[in-house]
Design a protein around this motif. Structure first.
Motif, mmCIF file in Angstrom:
data_model
loop_
_atom_site.group_PDB
_atom_site.id
_atom_site.type_symbol
_atom_site.label_atom_id
_atom_site.label_comp_id
_atom_site.label_asym_id
_atom_site.label_seq_id
_atom_site.Cartn_x
_atom_site.Cartn_y
_atom_site.Cartn_z
ATOM 1 N N ARG A 180 17.721 -15.546 66.023
ATOM 2 C CA ARG A 180 19.096 -15.200 66.390
ATOM 3 C C ARG A 180 19.729 -16.315 67.205
ATOM 4 O O ARG A 180 20.864 -16.691 66.961
ATOM 5 C CB ARG A 180 19.109 -13.903 67.191
ATOM 6 C CG ARG A 180 18.814 -12.685 66.356
ATOM 7 C CD ARG A 180 18.951 -11.442 67.157
ATOM 8 N NE ARG A 180 20.302 -11.386 67.709
ATOM 9 C CZ ARG A 180 20.716 -10.468 68.550
ATOM 10 N NH1 ARG A 180 19.890 -9.535 68.937
ATOM 11 N NH2 ARG A 180 21.941 -10.478 69.002
ATOM 12 N N TRP A 181 18.982 -16.831 68.187
ATOM 13 C CA TRP A 181 19.574 -17.864 69.047
ATOM 14 C C TRP A 181 19.717 -19.185 68.317
ATOM 15 O O TRP A 181 20.614 -19.970 68.620
ATOM 16 C CB TRP A 181 18.782 -18.017 70.341
ATOM 17 C CG TRP A 181 18.949 -16.782 71.153
ATOM 18 C CD1 TRP A 181 17.996 -15.870 71.467
ATOM 19 C CD2 TRP A 181 20.174 -16.280 71.691
ATOM 20 N NE1 TRP A 181 18.560 -14.841 72.177
ATOM 21 C CE2 TRP A 181 19.886 -15.065 72.328
ATOM 22 C CE3 TRP A 181 21.485 -16.732 71.682
ATOM 23 C CZ2 TRP A 181 20.869 -14.312 72.956
ATOM 24 C CZ3 TRP A 181 22.467 -15.975 72.307
ATOM 25 C CH2 TRP A 181 22.142 -14.780 72.936
ATOM 26 N N ALA A 182 18.877 -19.417 67.328
ATOM 27 C CA ALA A 182 19.062 -20.617 66.511
ATOM 28 C C ALA A 182 20.365 -20.512 65.729
ATOM 29 O O ALA A 182 21.097 -21.498 65.576
ATOM 30 C CB ALA A 182 17.885 -20.798 65.564
ATOM 31 N N GLY A 183 20.656 -19.307 65.246
ATOM 32 C CA GLY A 183 21.924 -19.099 64.552
ATOM 33 C C GLY A 183 23.113 -19.270 65.474
ATOM 34 O O GLY A 183 24.132 -19.856 65.099
ATOM 35 N N PHE A 184 23.002 -18.747 66.700
ATOM 36 C CA PHE A 184 24.090 -18.901 67.665
ATOM 37 C C PHE A 184 24.292 -20.358 68.051
ATOM 38 O O PHE A 184 25.420 -20.836 68.163
ATOM 39 C CB PHE A 184 23.828 -18.069 68.926
ATOM 40 C CG PHE A 184 23.936 -16.590 68.701
ATOM 41 C CD1 PHE A 184 24.885 -16.055 67.846
ATOM 42 C CD2 PHE A 184 23.082 -15.727 69.350
ATOM 43 C CE1 PHE A 184 24.993 -14.694 67.640
ATOM 44 C CE2 PHE A 184 23.175 -14.363 69.161
ATOM 45 C CZ PHE A 184 24.130 -13.847 68.298
ATOM 46 N N GLY B 253 27.638 -22.617 67.326
ATOM 47 C CA GLY B 253 28.304 -23.359 68.395
ATOM 48 C C GLY B 253 28.357 -24.842 68.109
ATOM 49 O O GLY B 253 29.375 -25.506 68.365
ATOM 50 N N ALA B 254 27.277 -25.386 67.557
ATOM 51 C CA ALA B 254 27.252 -26.815 67.236
ATOM 52 C C ALA B 254 28.251 -27.147 66.129
ATOM 53 O O ALA B 254 28.954 -28.154 66.203
ATOM 54 C CB ALA B 254 25.845 -27.237 66.821
ATOM 55 N N GLY C 59 18.573 -7.535 56.617
ATOM 56 C CA GLY C 59 19.098 -8.841 56.225
ATOM 57 C C GLY C 59 19.250 -9.802 57.381
ATOM 58 O O GLY C 59 19.710 -10.909 57.196
ATOM 59 N N THR C 60 18.899 -9.379 58.595
ATOM 60 C CA THR C 60 18.993 -10.276 59.744
ATOM 61 C C THR C 60 17.599 -10.657 60.175
ATOM 62 O O THR C 60 16.622 -10.035 59.781
ATOM 63 C CB THR C 60 19.731 -9.613 60.924
ATOM 64 O OG1 THR C 60 19.014 -8.443 61.316
ATOM 65 C CG2 THR C 60 21.145 -9.249 60.538
ATOM 66 N N THR C 61 17.500 -11.654 61.006
ATOM 67 C CA THR C 61 16.197 -12.102 61.486
ATOM 68 C C THR C 61 15.681 -11.134 62.535
ATOM 69 O O THR C 61 16.447 -10.518 63.258
ATOM 70 C CB THR C 61 16.290 -13.507 62.084
ATOM 71 O OG1 THR C 61 17.239 -13.481 63.139
ATOM 72 C CG2 THR C 61 16.713 -14.510 61.037
ATOM 73 N N LEU D 30 30.835 -17.658 59.340
ATOM 74 C CA LEU D 30 29.877 -17.254 58.318
ATOM 75 C C LEU D 30 28.451 -17.224 58.872
ATOM 76 O O LEU D 30 27.660 -16.339 58.549
ATOM 77 C CB LEU D 30 29.963 -18.188 57.111
ATOM 78 C CG LEU D 30 31.262 -18.098 56.294
ATOM 79 C CD1 LEU D 30 31.283 -19.179 55.221
ATOM 80 C CD2 LEU D 30 31.412 -16.735 55.683
ATOM 81 N N ILE D 31 28.121 -18.199 59.709
ATOM 82 C CA ILE D 31 26.782 -18.219 60.321
ATOM 83 C C ILE D 31 26.614 -17.004 61.231
ATOM 84 O O ILE D 31 25.565 -16.339 61.211
ATOM 85 C CB ILE D 31 26.558 -19.522 61.098
ATOM 86 C CG1 ILE D 31 26.429 -20.701 60.142
ATOM 87 C CG2 ILE D 31 25.312 -19.424 61.970
ATOM 88 C CD1 ILE D 31 26.403 -22.049 60.837
ATOM 89 N N LEU D 32 27.629 -16.686 62.016
ATOM 90 C CA LEU D 32 27.533 -15.542 62.935
ATOM 91 C C LEU D 32 27.431 -14.219 62.188
ATOM 92 O O LEU D 32 26.816 -13.271 62.686
ATOM 93 C CB LEU D 32 28.733 -15.525 63.884
ATOM 94 C CG LEU D 32 28.744 -16.614 64.931
ATOM 95 C CD1 LEU D 32 30.041 -16.558 65.742
ATOM 96 C CD2 LEU D 32 27.551 -16.480 65.854
#
Length: 142
Positions: free
Chosen positions: A74-78, A82-83, A66-68, A137-139
């Protein structure tokens, strides 16, 4: 080792604050001391974000279901988390900065207006909390 990695940025920030206060007391202009403080904060932020990125890039583990699979996802999600946290914190701060003085003024004129005025200040703080919730939730999806 983890405690050292957590303590180093904190020590660097505390030391930069101490040095800024000392430099202002010695006659340095406040504006240049604030600029130096911001540069020190930026340097600590870059190092704090770079160390986990390098450490996680070195890991070779299979992604959970279920993860990329790519590190770019992953870094786009991080970055998104953060944004969201940063922008909602800034927006909440702006809302509180506008509502709190008005609430204090209304309370000073009519003490019965305290409850109503407090609600508007709390709504501004709620924006930041919602942003934090969305980033959590994003993390969890990354």
């Amino acid at each position: 080792m983890t405690y050292v990695l957590i303590a180093l940025p904190l020590v660097a920030l505390i030391a930069s604050v101490i040095f800024a206060i000392r430099s202002v007391k010695r006659g340095k202009k406040t504006r240049s001391a604030v600029a130096t403080q911001l540069l020190a904060f930026l340097a600590v932020a870059v190092v704090t974000f770079a160390v986990p990125m390098v450490a996680s890039a070195a890991e070779d583990e299979a992604p959970a279901e279920g993860t990329t699979t790519s590190s770019e996802g992953r870094w786009a999600g991080f970055l998104a988390a953060g944004a969201v946290t940063g922008i909602s914190g800034i927006g909440g701060g702006m809302a509180v900065a506008a509502a709190a003085p008005a609430a204090i003024g209304a309370t000073s004129e009519d003490p019965k207006a305290f409850g109503k005025a407090l609600i508007f200040v709390a709504l501004g703080e709620g924006v930041a909390l919602y942003g934090l919730l969305i980033s959590i939730l994003i993390l969890n999806k990354v």
